[in-house]
Design a protein around this motif. Structure first.
Motif, PDB file in Angstrom:
ATOM      1  N   MET A 100       0.796  -1.225   0.000  1.00  0.00           N
ATOM      2  CA  MET A 100       0.000   0.000   0.000  1.00  0.00           C
ATOM      3  C   MET A 100       0.834   1.283   0.000  1.00  0.00           C
ATOM      4  SD  MET A 100      -1.513  -0.123   3.921  1.00  0.00           S
ATOM      5  CE  MET A 100      -2.357   1.447   3.809  1.00  0.00           C
ATOM      6  N   LYS A 101       2.081   1.211   0.427  1.00  0.00           N
ATOM      7  CA  LYS A 101       2.911   2.412   0.461  1.00  0.00           C
ATOM      8  C   LYS A 101       4.013   2.401  -0.605  1.00  0.00           C
ATOM      9  CE  LYS A 101       2.012   3.323   5.340  1.00  0.00           C
ATOM     10  NZ  LYS A 101       1.363   4.637   5.192  1.00  0.00           N
ATOM     11  N   ASP A 102       3.976   1.422  -1.483  1.00  0.00           N
ATOM     12  CA  ASP A 102       4.975   1.350  -2.556  1.00  0.00           C
ATOM     13  C   ASP A 102       4.873   2.583  -3.454  1.00  0.00           C
ATOM     14  OD1 ASP A 102       5.598  -1.061  -1.485  1.00  0.00           O
ATOM     15  OD2 ASP A 102       5.048  -2.270  -3.239  1.00  0.00           O
ATOM     16  N   GLY A 103       6.018   3.111  -3.850  1.00  0.00           N
ATOM     17  CA  GLY A 103       6.044   4.253  -4.751  1.00  0.00           C
ATOM     18  C   GLY A 103       5.867   5.592  -4.068  1.00  0.00           C
ATOM     19  N   PHE A 104       5.825   5.584  -2.731  1.00  0.00           N
ATOM     20  CA  PHE A 104       5.687   6.839  -1.996  1.00  0.00           C
ATOM     21  C   PHE A 104       6.956   7.086  -1.182  1.00  0.00           C
ATOM     22  CE2 PHE A 104       2.399   9.938  -1.135  1.00  0.00           C
ATOM     23  CZ  PHE A 104       1.505   9.667  -2.159  1.00  0.00           C
ATOM     24  N   GLY A 105       7.715   8.107  -1.606  1.00  0.00           N
ATOM     25  CA  GLY A 105       8.962   8.435  -0.926  1.00  0.00           C
ATOM     26  C   GLY A 105       8.961   9.855  -0.406  1.00  0.00           C
TER      27      GLY A 105
END
Length: 205
Positions: A143-148
């Motif tokens: 769910m938090k992949d791609g959020f940096g």
């Protein structure tokens, strides 16, 4: 899931009115709560403030772009401040400090991180995605992949939020609500069984 994204206090207050009606008819008065802010900014003289507040009741999610609100919502302040509802979040201490900088205070809060962890997960520190993936659905591990860092600096940008960011915050709020709701069901079930042991009986065919 139904998501309302707003920066108008009147729309926020209408959502809260509907949420209160739903909560008042429920035995378990749980609200998922999360706060987004620029984690790299803030000084002693100019502390970090909330960029986005997310609330979730059932499958209804409010995404409030509070840093661009047209006015202060006293109804939101009263909603968060009381003891009628349980506000469930994850690693809540800093979130509630951030809210206090905007003069919003949460009293009846529960920190999922402090009450449950996945015993099969060997990571020393487990995040919301680890808990949601174990309790709700394995897809939530992503769910938090791609959020940096870059994405987390966009919460204070002028509205509207990009679709990717809106989906991220909505899923986060829903996960906090649903994880805590399920943990509450499990806890009450275990307590009930301990207090009133089931009598053995034959199998129902």
């Amino acid at each position: 899931m139904t998501v309302l994204y707003m920066n108008a206090a009147s729309s926020v207050e209408e959502w809260i009115t509907n949420a209160e009606a739903s909560l008042d008819s429920s035995a378990r008065k749980i609200v998922g709560l999360d706060v987004e802010y620029d984690k790299l900014s803030g000084t002693y003289f100019n502390p970090k403030k909330a960029g986005v507040i997310q609330l979730c009741v059932g499958t209804d999610v409010l995404v409030y772009h509070i840093c661009h609100a047209n006015e202060r919502s006293e109804k939101l302040a009263d909603f968060l401040h009381g003891y009628r509802y349980t506000f469930a979040g994850f690693c809540v201490a800093e979130d509630h400090t951030i809210l206090s900088h905007s003069k919003y205070y949460v009293h009846n809060r529960k920190d999922i991180q402090a009450i449950w962890r996945d015993s099969d997960n060997k990571k020393r520190t487990q995040g919301m995605k680890d808990v949601a993936g174990a309790i709700i659905d394995p897809i939530d591990f992503e769910m938090k992949d791609g959020f940096g860092r870059r994405e987390h600096r966009m919460w204070v940008d002028p509205p509207p939020l990009p679709p990717k960011s809106l989906e991220y915050v909505a899923r986060d709020a829903y996960a906090m609500y649903e994880v805590f709701r399920r943990l509450d069901v499990f806890e009450r079930g275990f307590f009930s069984l301990f207090k009133h042991p089931e009598k053995k009986r034959g199998r129902d065919w």
